[in-house]
Design a protein around this motif. Structure first.
Motif, PDB file in Angstrom:
ATOM      1  N   ILE A 112     144.109 -24.670 107.652  1.00 15.01           N
ATOM      2  CA  ILE A 112     145.176 -24.035 107.529  1.00 15.01           C
ATOM      3  C   ILE A 112     145.015 -22.552 108.245  1.00 15.01           C
ATOM      4  O   ILE A 112     143.966 -22.166 108.191  1.00 15.01           O
ATOM      5  CB  ILE A 112     145.814 -23.487 106.278  1.00 15.01           C
ATOM      6  N   SER A 113     145.821 -22.375 109.236  1.00 17.72           N
ATOM      7  CA  SER A 113     145.734 -20.948 110.161  1.00 17.72           C
ATOM      8  C   SER A 113     145.900 -19.571 109.266  1.00 17.72           C
ATOM      9  O   SER A 113     146.460 -19.738 108.213  1.00 17.72           O
ATOM     10  CB  SER A 113     146.517 -20.855 111.316  1.00 17.72           C
ATOM     11  N   HIS A 160     151.700 -17.938 102.542  1.00 17.75           N
ATOM     12  CA  HIS A 160     152.187 -18.921 101.707  1.00 17.75           C
ATOM     13  C   HIS A 160     152.377 -18.254 100.442  1.00 17.75           C
ATOM     14  O   HIS A 160     153.289 -18.914  99.703  1.00 17.75           O
ATOM     15  CB  HIS A 160     150.511 -20.011 101.520  1.00 17.75           C
ATOM     16  N   HIS A 161     151.699 -17.280  99.956  1.00 18.02           N
ATOM     17  CA  HIS A 161     152.278 -16.506  98.871  1.00 18.02           C
ATOM     18  C   HIS A 161     153.589 -16.210  98.838  1.00 18.02           C
ATOM     19  O   HIS A 161     154.322 -16.519  97.797  1.00 18.02           O
ATOM     20  CB  HIS A 161     151.544 -15.445  98.732  1.00 18.02           C
ATOM     21  N   GLU A 179     151.324 -28.880  94.765  1.00 14.99           N
ATOM     22  CA  GLU A 179     150.756 -29.495  95.509  1.00 14.99           C
ATOM     23  C   GLU A 179     150.048 -28.380  96.703  1.00 14.99           C
ATOM     24  O   GLU A 179     148.801 -28.391  97.258  1.00 14.99           O
ATOM     25  CB  GLU A 179     151.522 -30.325  96.460  1.00 14.99           C
ATOM     26  N   GLY A 180     150.828 -27.205  97.054  1.00 14.41           N
ATOM     27  CA  GLY A 180     150.755 -26.306  98.023  1.00 14.41           C
ATOM     28  C   GLY A 180     149.296 -25.511  97.638  1.00 14.41           C
ATOM     29  O   GLY A 180     148.302 -25.122  98.294  1.00 14.41           O
ATOM     30  N   HIS A 216     145.778 -25.663  99.702  1.00 17.53           N
ATOM     31  CA  HIS A 216     145.415 -24.436 100.208  1.00 17.53           C
ATOM     32  C   HIS A 216     143.894 -24.332  99.830  1.00 17.53           C
ATOM     33  O   HIS A 216     143.114 -23.507 100.476  1.00 17.53           O
ATOM     34  CB  HIS A 216     146.275 -23.309  99.787  1.00 17.53           C
ATOM     35  N   ARG A 217     143.288 -24.874  98.866  1.00 21.49           N
ATOM     36  CA  ARG A 217     141.953 -24.645  98.267  1.00 21.49           C
ATOM     37  C   ARG A 217     141.081 -25.684  99.203  1.00 21.49           C
ATOM     38  O   ARG A 217     140.418 -25.581  99.606  1.00 21.49           O
ATOM     39  CB  ARG A 217     142.045 -24.743  96.624  1.00 21.49           C
ATOM     40  N   VAL A 218     141.738 -26.890  98.930  1.00 26.04           N
ATOM     41  CA  VAL A 218     141.010 -28.074  99.215  1.00 26.04           C
ATOM     42  C   VAL A 218     140.911 -28.455 100.991  1.00 26.04           C
ATOM     43  O   VAL A 218     139.900 -28.194 101.421  1.00 26.04           O
ATOM     44  CB  VAL A 218     141.554 -29.514  98.812  1.00 26.04           C
TER      45      VAL A 218
END
Lengths: 408, 289
Positions: A258-259, A266-267, A246-247, A251-253
């Protein structure tokens, strides 16, 4: 949509709160996206099918039989869906109990995901109930079937949904600009988290315990008295794989939400989560091997169901586990994503093998879900994603909380 | 003060045990009168396969009368379903064609009853396991759990019922025998208390050892059932599942259910402790450095 909106909001009274909510109901963003074009017809077909189901009975759209009374709606929507929603209790455990601040940026989205999953899968359960108007009986009245595992699971679903709603509620308060409420609701988080983790332990394993009495009906390679423990352990990596999956999509959509610092972090988060997956899967695989060896099940392997069992255990547990372990050193995000997808496929296989495929595997008439059951399932999932997207675009879930938030 | 605290814990312990034991005792008829409830004995050496029981059953419960052309034939398996609570099947065996009646076994400690979260499926004190529509929510967990695949569901009704033999519970309350037992012209079905029936079954086997296979199906299966069977041949030949466990099915979930209160007490305490211990992580690290 910026934080300026919130400050404007706080200045005015209740009347404009309603106006604000009404204005928020309008869609944001493009309407003709590929997702919308695919999902809308399926959701509409699903609604028609649900009407037929309540009008003509469950048999009118499902292939359920007297021998296989639980099909796709229970085996996939409920049993598998709840395993995938397990990420919420694992992440809240890490953030609020172990105080791992690193994962704070994914708590809200994971809890939202979990809450919506429960809401919709409990909703799907209502479709499968023959006499849904009596669903209230185990909650009120004098009909407490306390000797039933399902009684426990039903209560836990209800209580856990409330716990997750409390965990998520500060985001709603921030969206509405209700500072006082936000403070009170935030204060309830720890209690809700502790309660929620306890409930999750019990109902994740409880979903497995449901099948304990079906001892003679489930293929012996999948049945053991340890099903509850297996379900609990596998819900840890099922939930985390879902969080990783989901992440990477969110993170794409929703990259605009997201800051920059969270984008970068995130990675790192995904990489750490994959380590937890690896060890949880190692424990799960070892448990399975122990049960297999202890019960001397070698003779069962040389059969179609035996090969199917090996496919699940080696291809969708052992292999993704090795990939997760490999990512320890390589820090390869693509590898982790592939592994989490395989893990999720393995969970779907496992839950369906116990509840549908291996259930009455020796019956003359096998159960296969009808296209209508599949459509309704897809409609439920798509509706959930619609609500998820609606919330993400409006409430501070992925983006930073407004400046006035005292927790910051 | 310390005595007060001790007595408080004692009281707490007693309450806890009472609560746990209380729910356990309610789950099944108490062990003392284990055989003092009603059951039925079916003797397949006496059954002529006339299907009189099927007709009587359908009549007693307002179900459609059986089709005259649908007669038991060896090789075809007739099953109970949502329109028939009992069926007669014929089996070709080492001792010729033998008829067998099938219906709910009315287990001593039924899986369906333990499975039911609304107590819609209910083991009455008198013995019958009956279904109560005003409580049932149609989850079909009873069907998943029943080792004999007895409860049947009306899939094609918007107001579906679970159909299964209830040992004519309404007739029992009026002092009548179950319809099938009353109808049976060859007295293959005997109605009585489980204790009487077991004695009778053993007597028949002892009196005619050549006529009977020395086994009472249902005496121990699934922890014992209210419906007992006698047969001239081993029960495998009559399509019975002889590998069923001899202990009750609800016992399979007891371990899990008993773990629930422990987890409910231990987990929150443990979690709160962990939270408190790690609360000041950042501060401590700074102090160390």
């Amino acid at each position: 949509m910026s934080n300026g909106n919130y400050t404007a909001q706080q200045a005015t009274g209740t009347k404009s709160t309603w106006k604000f909510i009404l204005s928020e109901l309008k869609p944001k963003g493009k309407l003709l996206t590929p997702f919308n074009i695919i999902s809308v017809p399926i959701i509409l077909t699903g609604i028609v099918l649900i009407v037929i189901r309540f009008w003509k009975g469950i048999g009118s759209i499902t292939n359920l039989t007297q021998e296989v009374p639980w099909g796709l709606w229970i085996g996939f929507d409920v049993v598998t869906g709840v395993a995938f929603a397990g990420g919420a209790y694992v992440i809240t455990f890490m953030v609020y109990i172990l105080n791992m601040k690193k994962y704070h940026s994914i708590v809200r989205v994971t809890v939202l995901n979990g809450f919506l999953a429960y809401l919709f899968y409990a909703g799907a359960l209502l479709l499968d109930l023959g006499r849904p108007w009596n669903v209230i009986n185990p909650i009120i009245g004098n009909s407490f079937g306390t000797s039933s595992v399902l009684f426990l699971v039903a209560w836990h679903f209800l209580l856990y949904m409330i716990a997750e709603l409390i965990e998520f509620s500060p985001a709603v308060a921030e969206w509405l600009g209700a500072r006082k409420a936000q403070k009170i609701l935030s204060g309830m988080t720890l209690g809700a988290v502790i309660f929620g983790i306890t409930l999750s332990t019990l109902h994740q394993s409880g979903l497995g315990a449901l099948f304990l009495m079906a001892k003679d009906k489930i293929h012996p390679l999948w049945y053991s008295e340890f099903i509850p423990i297996m379900f609990f352990v596998s819900s840890i990596f099922a939930g985390l794989s879902m969080v990783i999956f989901e992440g990477s999509i969110s993170h794409r959509v929703f990259s605009d939400q997201i800051s920059e610092s969270n984008q970068k972090g995130h990675h790192n988060i995904i990489h750490s989560l994959s380590k937890i997956c690896a060890v949880a899967m190692f424990a799960y695989f070892t448990l399975n091997v122990l049960v297999f060896v202890h019960e001397k099940r070698w003779s069962l392997l040389n059969s179609p169901m035996g090969y199917w069992y090996l496919t699940e255990m080696l291809g969708f547990v052992l292999l993704p586990m090795i990939l997760f372990f490999m990512s320890y050193r390589k820090r390869n995000i693509t590898l982790i994503k592939v592994a989490s997808l395989m893990t999720m496929a393995g969970i779907i296989l496992n839950r369906l093998n116990i509840s549908v495929i291996g259930f009455k595997w020796d019956a003359v008439n096998h159960y296969y879900p009808s296209w209508m059951e599949i459509t309704v399932t897809l409609a439920v999932i798509f509706t959930e994603i619609w609500i998820f997207r609606w919330v993400i675009r409006r409430m501070p879930v992925l983006r930073e909380t407004p400046g006035w938030n005292s927790d910051k | 003060m310390s005595i007060d605290r001790r007595s408080f814990f004692k009281a707490l312990g007693v309450t806890g045990v009472t609560l746990a034991a209380g729910s356990r005792l309610n789950a099944s008829p108490s062990a003392a009168n284990k055989d003092e409830f009603y059951g039925m004995l079916y003797d397949s050496t006496r059954c002529a396969g006339c299907q009189g029981c099927e007709f009587a059953c359908a009549d007693a419960h307002g179900l459609p009368a059986p089709n005259f052309e649908d007669v038991p034939v060896a090789g075809t398996l007739r099953k109970t379903d949502e329109t028939r609570r009992t069926v007669i099947n014929a089996y070709q065996t080492s001792k010729g064609d033998i008829y067998v009646k099938r219906q709910c076994m009315h287990c001593n400690d039924p899986a369906c009853t333990a499975a039911c979260l609304t107590k819609a499926m209910f083991k009455n004190e008198q013995g019958p396991v009956s279904w109560r529509g005003n409580k049932c929510m149609g989850c079909r967990y009873c069907m998943v759990s029943c080792p004999f695949d007895i409860p049947k569901f009306e899939y094609h009704s918007p107001n579906p019922k679970i159909e299964k033999c209830d040992m004519c519970f309404d007739r029992l309350k009026e002092g009548l025998k179950p319809a099938c037992a009353e109808q049976c012209p060859t007295e293959a079905i005997v109605f009585g208390t489980r204790r009487e029936l077991l004695t009778e079954a053993k007597k028949r086997i002892n009196d005619n050892p050549g006529q009977y296979h020395d086994y009472i199906y249902g005496e121990h299966e699934a922890g014992g059932t209210g419906f007992l069977y006698l047969s001239p041949v081993p029960f495998e030949e009559l399509g019975f599942n002889t590998t069923l466990q001899k202990s009750s099915y609800p016992a399979l979930t007891k371990g899990f259910l008993y773990a629930v209160p422990s987890i409910f007490v231990l987990w929150p305490a443990l979690l709160l402790g962990l939270q408190q211990a790690t609360k000041n992580n950042d501060k401590n690290e700074e102090e160390h450095e």
